[in-house]
Motif scaffolding. Structure first.
Motif, short mmCIF file in Angstrom:
data_model
loop_
_atom_site.label_atom_id
_atom_site.label_comp_id
_atom_site.label_asym_id
_atom_site.label_seq_id
_atom_site.Cartn_x
_atom_site.Cartn_y
_atom_site.Cartn_z
N UNK A 1 0.84 -1.20 0.00
CA UNK A 1 0.00 0.00 0.00
C UNK A 1 0.87 1.25 0.00
N UNK A 2 1.91 1.23 0.86
CA UNK A 2 2.78 2.40 0.97
C UNK A 2 3.48 2.65 -0.37
N UNK B 1 2.49 1.80 -3.33
CA UNK B 1 1.51 2.31 -4.29
C UNK B 1 1.24 3.78 -4.00
N UNK B 2 1.16 4.11 -2.70
CA UNK B 2 0.93 5.50 -2.30
C UNK B 2 2.00 6.41 -2.86
N UNK B 3 3.27 6.01 -2.69
CA UNK B 3 4.37 6.83 -3.22
C UNK B 3 4.29 6.91 -4.74
N UNK C 1 1.73 6.72 -6.71
CA UNK C 1 0.63 7.53 -7.22
C UNK C 1 0.84 9.02 -6.99
N UNK C 2 1.52 9.37 -5.89
CA UNK C 2 1.70 10.79 -5.61
C UNK C 2 2.95 11.34 -6.30
N UNK C 3 3.85 10.43 -6.71
CA UNK C 3 5.13 10.87 -7.28
C UNK C 3 4.99 11.85 -8.45
N UNK D 1 2.69 14.04 -9.20
CA UNK D 1 2.27 15.36 -8.72
C UNK D 1 3.44 16.06 -8.03
N UNK D 2 4.11 15.32 -7.14
CA UNK D 2 5.19 15.96 -6.38
C UNK D 2 6.35 16.36 -7.28
N UNK E 1 -2.86 11.20 -7.44
CA UNK E 1 -2.28 11.86 -6.27
C UNK E 1 -3.28 12.00 -5.14
N UNK F 1 -4.01 8.79 -3.43
CA UNK F 1 -2.90 8.45 -2.55
C UNK F 1 -3.01 9.22 -1.23
N UNK F 2 -3.35 10.52 -1.30
CA UNK F 2 -3.52 11.32 -0.09
C UNK F 2 -4.71 10.85 0.73
N UNK G 1 -4.32 5.95 1.00
CA UNK G 1 -3.17 5.09 1.25
C UNK G 1 -2.36 5.66 2.40
N UNK G 2 -1.75 4.76 3.14
CA UNK G 2 -1.05 5.19 4.35
C UNK G 2 0.45 5.00 4.16
N UNK G 3 1.20 6.07 4.31
CA UNK G 3 2.65 5.95 4.19
C UNK G 3 3.31 7.12 4.90
N UNK G 4 4.61 6.95 5.13
CA UNK G 4 5.36 7.98 5.84
C UNK G 4 5.47 9.24 4.99
N UNK G 5 5.22 10.39 5.57
CA UNK G 5 5.40 11.64 4.83
C UNK G 5 4.13 12.14 4.17
N UNK H 1 3.47 15.95 2.79
CA UNK H 1 3.23 16.17 1.36
C UNK H 1 1.93 16.93 1.14
#
Lengths: 296, 302
Positions: free
Chosen positions: A16-17, A19-21, A23-25, A27-28, B117, B120-121, B124-128, B132
């Motif tokens: 999950x983590x 995938x989270x990174x 998906x947001x990558x 945008x960031x 994005x 994800x916000x 999903x759960x992750x550090x940072x 962000x």
């Protein structure tokens, strides 16, 4: 960061983590490349003399641009114009929005439709708004000078409201307030409708006047949302460029000043310094405002 | 609250329950008159410029350049619209096409990038994650005027000057924070149980996003699309420095060039202004409900 177990499988949380990174990558990365990097680069440029040819690199000159600004009358006058423009356009737009919100709090036939119509100035494209006002304020055939000077006799004719020194700033303030009062209206209307009607009932029974009801109930209940609307509009108006520039070249606020220095005089380093001062002045205002007025 | 009002409230509640409530607002004729005058005046001040734009775009030259100004035209003409659509004076259709391409591509890309994005916000759960998502909102503090000098340098370096790519990349990133915020809020409002149930049934996260979250979020996605479309459609500052030749002008730059290049072309300018407004006003009418949230968050430099 990601620990692989011996079999190569990841736990559900790790997946999950990841995938989270992932998906947001995008945008960031985009924000870092096209906003954060330019902002940092702008700080650097403000300490340099930027050559006209992009092939040459900027030359470090330290605080020179900032010193030039502090000694320049044009800069101080632009800063003052910015403050006057921002204060009055923000106040007018907020009051206009409050007035409209109180009007629309009452039920009447066609209210939903009328509410949509009130939002039009805010929804229509800026270019159309700027030009219809320029036409209406046109000194020869415009309807505003005609009504103001020929019909009502408020001022002697032959004044171009948008290029005259004394009237240009006020014309721009008025047009800006007209365009953005629907924003304040939208923010306020929901809150106005949420004020419980028994508060007014109770006040009426206690013999409170209309004005007292307005001051002690309506304003008291709307205090925070009004302060927030004022702050948001202040931030946006302080940075306003296109709305002013498209109406007249006579009103020189800091953004207009920075734009002309950069793209008419090609002094990019100096312009970078002006926009930095603009940004710092805004941050300073926001901090003071939040600490003293909003009391957060 | 005073005892009187509690008493009054109780009585009213009983009356309402028994259908005896006095539902009409008790106001005097005088008060109603004042109210309607105030309402009429507000609507007049708000709408008059739009009315005047329409009338001027349809009036013949003779009534545009004469006093008193014409409020109700004696004769209507489509001359100005013919000039605007004709290729002789200025290439309005090219400007329109350029604006349309930039706005559509920007809005499509912004929705695509922001959907992932924002999911994800939101889920999903992750550090940072917290840093962000707050950081993205902070980005909103940077105004166009702060970015314009360094962005110009970047665009020159990328070789995108005088190309619509320069606008596409700028608008895409400037609209991302708004899109992320609006979509994130919407995703959080979808009950998590629906997605959990799908995962129990053996769906992967990506399948959940495509088969469940996205279809449920259609209204928000449409709203974000049109909202970013509107921002790109309006933008003047960056377009005025990145674009140099007529062939790539967008509407704001093109109409400004028309106004500064010719004298007494108010009829044409009003016709072009009205045509420029129509796409946004039509979209707004259909999507008012969804767009209110975005409007209150404010356009980029609203």
């Amino acid at each position: 960061m990601v620990s692989l177990t011996r079999s190569g499988d990841r736990t559900l949380e790790e997946k999950e983590a990841l995938l989270g990174y992932a998906l947001i990558a995008p945008s960031l990365l985009l924000i870092a490349a096209v906003i954060l990097y330019p902002v940092l680069y702008n700080i650097y440029l403000s300490f340099t003399a930027v050559p006209l040819s992009p092939a040459e690199s900027p030359e470090w000159i330290g605080l020179q641009h900032y010193q030039d600004l502090l000694g320049s009358g044009q800069f101080w006058s632009a800063l003052w114009t910015t403050v006057v423009f921002t204060f009055f356009s923000t106040t007018l737009a907020t009051l206009g929005g409050l007035g409209a919100a109180l009007l629309f709090n009452r039920k009447f036939r066609g209210r939903r439709f009328a509410r949509g119509l009130v939002l039009l100035p805010y929804v229509a494209p800026l270019i159309s708004i700027a030009f219809v006002w320029r036409f209406m304020l046109d000194p020869l055939y415009g309807i505003v000078p005609y009504v103001g000077s020929d019909v009502l006799g408020l001022y002697g004719g032959d004044i171009d409201l948008l290029s005259n020194d004394r009237t240009a700033l006020w014309s721009v303030i008025f047009v800006d307030a007209w365009r953005y009062f629907p924003f304040a209206f939208l923010m306020l209307i929901a809150r106005v409708q949420a004020i419980p009607s028994d508060m007014y009932e109770a006040a009426k029974i206690d013999g409170a006047s209309r004005f007292a009801q307005f001051k002690d109930i309506t304003l008291a209940e709307l205090k925070y949302i009004l302060a927030t609307v004022f702050l948001l509009r202040w931030i946006w108006n302080f940075n306003k460029f296109a709305d002013i520039w498209l109406l007249t070249r006579q009103v020189e606020t800091l953004p207009v000043y920075a734009y002309t220095v950069a793209f008419a005089n090609y002094q990019h380093g100096q312009a970078a310094a002006i926009s930095m001062v603009l940004f710092l002045a805004l941050i300073g205002f926001v901090l003071v405002y939040v600490a003293w007025i909003l009391d957060w | 609250m005073s005892t009187k009002s509690t008493y009054r409230h109780t009585v009213d509640s009983f009356k309402n329950a028994l259908g005896l409530g006095n539902q009409t607002i008790e106001t005097s004729l005088y008060e109603r008159l004042i109210f309607y005058i105030a309402l009429g005046l507000s609507l007049f001040v708000t709408l008059f410029p739009f009315y005047y734009m329409t009338v001027a775009s349809l009036s013949p030259e003779s009534s545009l350049y004469s006093l008193p100004p014409t409020l109700i035209p004696d004769e209507l003409t489509l001359t100005h619209y013919r000039t605007v659509f004709g290729p002789e004076t200025f290439p309005f259709l090219t400007y329109f096409k350029n604006s349309f391409i930039v706005a559509t591509v920007t809005a499509g890309a912004s929705v695509l990038v922001a959907t992932f994005g924002a999911y994800s916000f939101a889920r999903l759960d992750y550090k940072g994650r917290g840093i962000f998502s707050r950081g993205v909102l902070m980005v909103y503090m940077f105004s166009g005027i702060l970015l314009v000098v360094p962005m110009f340098q970047v665009i020159v370096w990328l070789g995108f000057v005088d190309s619509l790519w320069s606008l596409f990349i700028t608008y895409l990133v400037q609209t991302l924070p708004v899109s992320l915020y609006m979509l994130g809020n919407y995703f959080r409002s979808i009950p998590e149980e629906i997605e959990e149930a799908a995962i129990m049934d053996g769906y992967s996260r990506l399948e959940v996003i495509f088969k469940i979250t996205l279809p449920l979020s259609a209204p928000a996605i449409v709203a974000v699309f049109f909202f970013t479309f509107m921002i790109a459609w309006n933008e003047y500052l960056f377009a005025s420095i990145f674009l140099e030749s007529q062939g790539v002008y967008t509407l704001p730059i093109g109409i400004e060039a028309l106004a500064s290049g010719f004298h007494q072309v108010w009829g044409e300018i009003m016709a072009a202004s009205l045509l420029t407004s129509i796409p946004l006003i039509v979209m707004f009418m259909y999507l008012e409900k969804y767009m209110v949230e975005g409007l209150t968050f404010g356009a980029v430099e609203g």
